[in-house]
Design a protein around this motif. Structure first.
Motif, mmCIF file in Angstrom:
data_model
loop_
_atom_site.group_PDB
_atom_site.id
_atom_site.type_symbol
_atom_site.label_atom_id
_atom_site.label_comp_id
_atom_site.label_asym_id
_atom_site.label_seq_id
_atom_site.Cartn_x
_atom_site.Cartn_y
_atom_site.Cartn_z
ATOM 1 N N THR A 297 0.840 -1.190 0.000
ATOM 2 C CA THR A 297 0.000 0.000 0.000
ATOM 3 C C THR A 297 0.880 1.247 0.000
ATOM 4 O O THR A 297 2.050 1.199 0.364
ATOM 5 N N GLU A 298 0.280 2.373 -0.386
ATOM 6 C CA GLU A 298 1.031 3.626 -0.380
ATOM 7 C C GLU A 298 1.532 3.965 1.016
ATOM 8 O O GLU A 298 2.672 4.384 1.203
ATOM 9 N N ALA A 299 0.666 3.790 2.029
ATOM 10 C CA ALA A 299 1.043 4.141 3.403
ATOM 11 C C ALA A 299 2.245 3.321 3.859
ATOM 12 O O ALA A 299 3.190 3.853 4.455
ATOM 13 N N THR B 286 0.493 6.528 -15.073
ATOM 14 C CA THR B 286 0.742 7.942 -14.788
ATOM 15 C C THR B 286 -0.069 8.438 -13.600
ATOM 16 O O THR B 286 0.217 9.497 -13.057
ATOM 17 N N GLU B 287 -1.080 7.669 -13.184
ATOM 18 C CA GLU B 287 -1.957 8.110 -12.105
ATOM 19 C C GLU B 287 -1.642 7.447 -10.768
ATOM 20 O O GLU B 287 -2.130 7.889 -9.739
ATOM 21 N N SER B 288 -0.872 6.385 -10.768
ATOM 22 C CA SER B 288 -0.685 5.608 -9.551
ATOM 23 C C SER B 288 0.324 6.266 -8.607
ATOM 24 O O SER B 288 1.245 6.955 -9.029
ATOM 25 N N GLY B 289 0.123 5.992 -7.296
ATOM 26 C CA GLY B 289 1.065 6.483 -6.299
ATOM 27 C C GLY B 289 2.429 5.853 -6.468
ATOM 28 O O GLY B 289 3.460 6.500 -6.238
ATOM 29 N N MET B 290 2.461 4.590 -6.893
ATOM 30 C CA MET B 290 3.743 3.915 -7.100
ATOM 31 C C MET B 290 4.544 4.595 -8.204
ATOM 32 O O MET B 290 5.752 4.789 -8.091
ATOM 33 N N ALA B 291 3.863 4.971 -9.289
ATOM 34 C CA ALA B 291 4.559 5.653 -10.383
ATOM 35 C C ALA B 291 5.140 6.984 -9.917
ATOM 36 O O ALA B 291 6.261 7.358 -10.293
#
Length: 297
Positions: A163-165, A194-199
């Protein structure tokens, strides 16, 4: 310079894991004893370097921490020779291990991988750090190479899904190398890339000045997370162009079997020969403490 390790303290039948820093002058600093007197107080190591949060417990699993208590004690007690911490010797040693597990068509790939792994122990000195991108078809050895990098690089963690957190905490608090196996959602053809937090993490995390901000509703503030550090990404279907520009690309190919071909399984070392692995990673960590100023200057 400082290097984190977990000290295992034995009180009778009770074992406790305590968070410590080892300083290059062989001083030991117990982190859980550093407390704020009030909410405005800064947490300072040696009255100079700020800790972002109070460290109440060991922050790394013992198997994930590159530096072990056994080797800290050898370092503090002057039981190590110059050869034990010599960069060229350690890099050649890492290269020999990579050759045990992984097949590469070009001999220079082994050297690039060994240099990258040793570099991860120094990455905090740099303003930028490249990623490793492992590309190849199924069965070409990408996951095996991920396992090898996890064994020998600095405080490495394998993230199949995260997860991002959790990602922000790992990179901001724990640091080290993040390994992402089979990330097919980062291809140029995937509109969500282009929209993901991982990117966003990957596009900005190769530079020290790259930060991610997230609202803290409880405090009414925006928390800042560093996402800087070495990362390893492996997949089959390619990579977003912007992210790939931040990478050293290693292309894996299926092993060409011969009678002389005999590769070992890195998972065996993770389970049965971890002490042998930790002898290498601990020496790399201590080598970084010894040579950081030479590299910095």
């Amino acid at each position: 310079a400082y290097m984190y390790f977990t000290y295992v303290k034995v009180d009778g039948e009770v074992k406790r894991k305590l968070p410590y820093l080892l300083k290059n002058d062989k001083t030991l600093i117990r982190l859980d004893l550093l407390k704020r007197k009030d909410t405005q107080c800064m947490l300072l190591v040696d009255n100079k370097y700020e800790l972002p949060i109070e460290i109440n417990d060991a922050i790394l699993d013992l198997n994930e921490c590159s530096l072990t208590q056994e080797w800290v004690e050898k370092f503090v007690n002057d039981e190590l020779s110059d050869d034990d911490l010599d960069p060229s010797i350690l890099i050649r040693e890492i290269e020999r291990y990579i050759r045990k597990f992984y097949y590469a068509e070009s001999d220079c790939i082994y050297k690039v991988l060994a240099l990258y792994i040793y570099m991860t122990y120094f990455y905090e000195l740099f303003g930028q750090v490249p990623y490793l991108y492992l590309n190849g078809q199924k069965g070409s050895g990408k996951t095996v190479l991920d396992d090898v990098i996890k064994l020998f690089s600095f405080n490495a963690k394998m993230a199949l899904d995260i997860t991002e957190a959790a990602l922000f905490r790992i990179l901001s608090i724990e640091g080290g190398v993040l390994i992402m196996d089979e990330r097919e959602d980062l291809t140029a053809k995937n509109s969500r890339t282009t929209e993901s937090g991982m990117a966003a993490v990957l596009k900005g995390g190769y530079v020290r000045s790259g930060y991610i901000y997230r609202a803290n509703i409880d405090k009414g503030t925006a928390d800042r997370y560093t996402v800087y550090g070495p990362k390893v990404i492996s997949n089959i279907n390619g990579m977003d162009d912007v992210i790939e520009d931040r990478c050293i690309t290693i292309t894996s190919y299926p092993l060409k079997l011969t009678r002389e071909t005999k590769l070992e399984d890195p998972k065996y070392y993770a389970e049965e020969k971890m002490a042998e692995v930790k002898a290498v990673t601990s020496r790399c960590a201590l080598s970084a403490l010894k040579w950081f100023k030479t590299l910095h200057d």
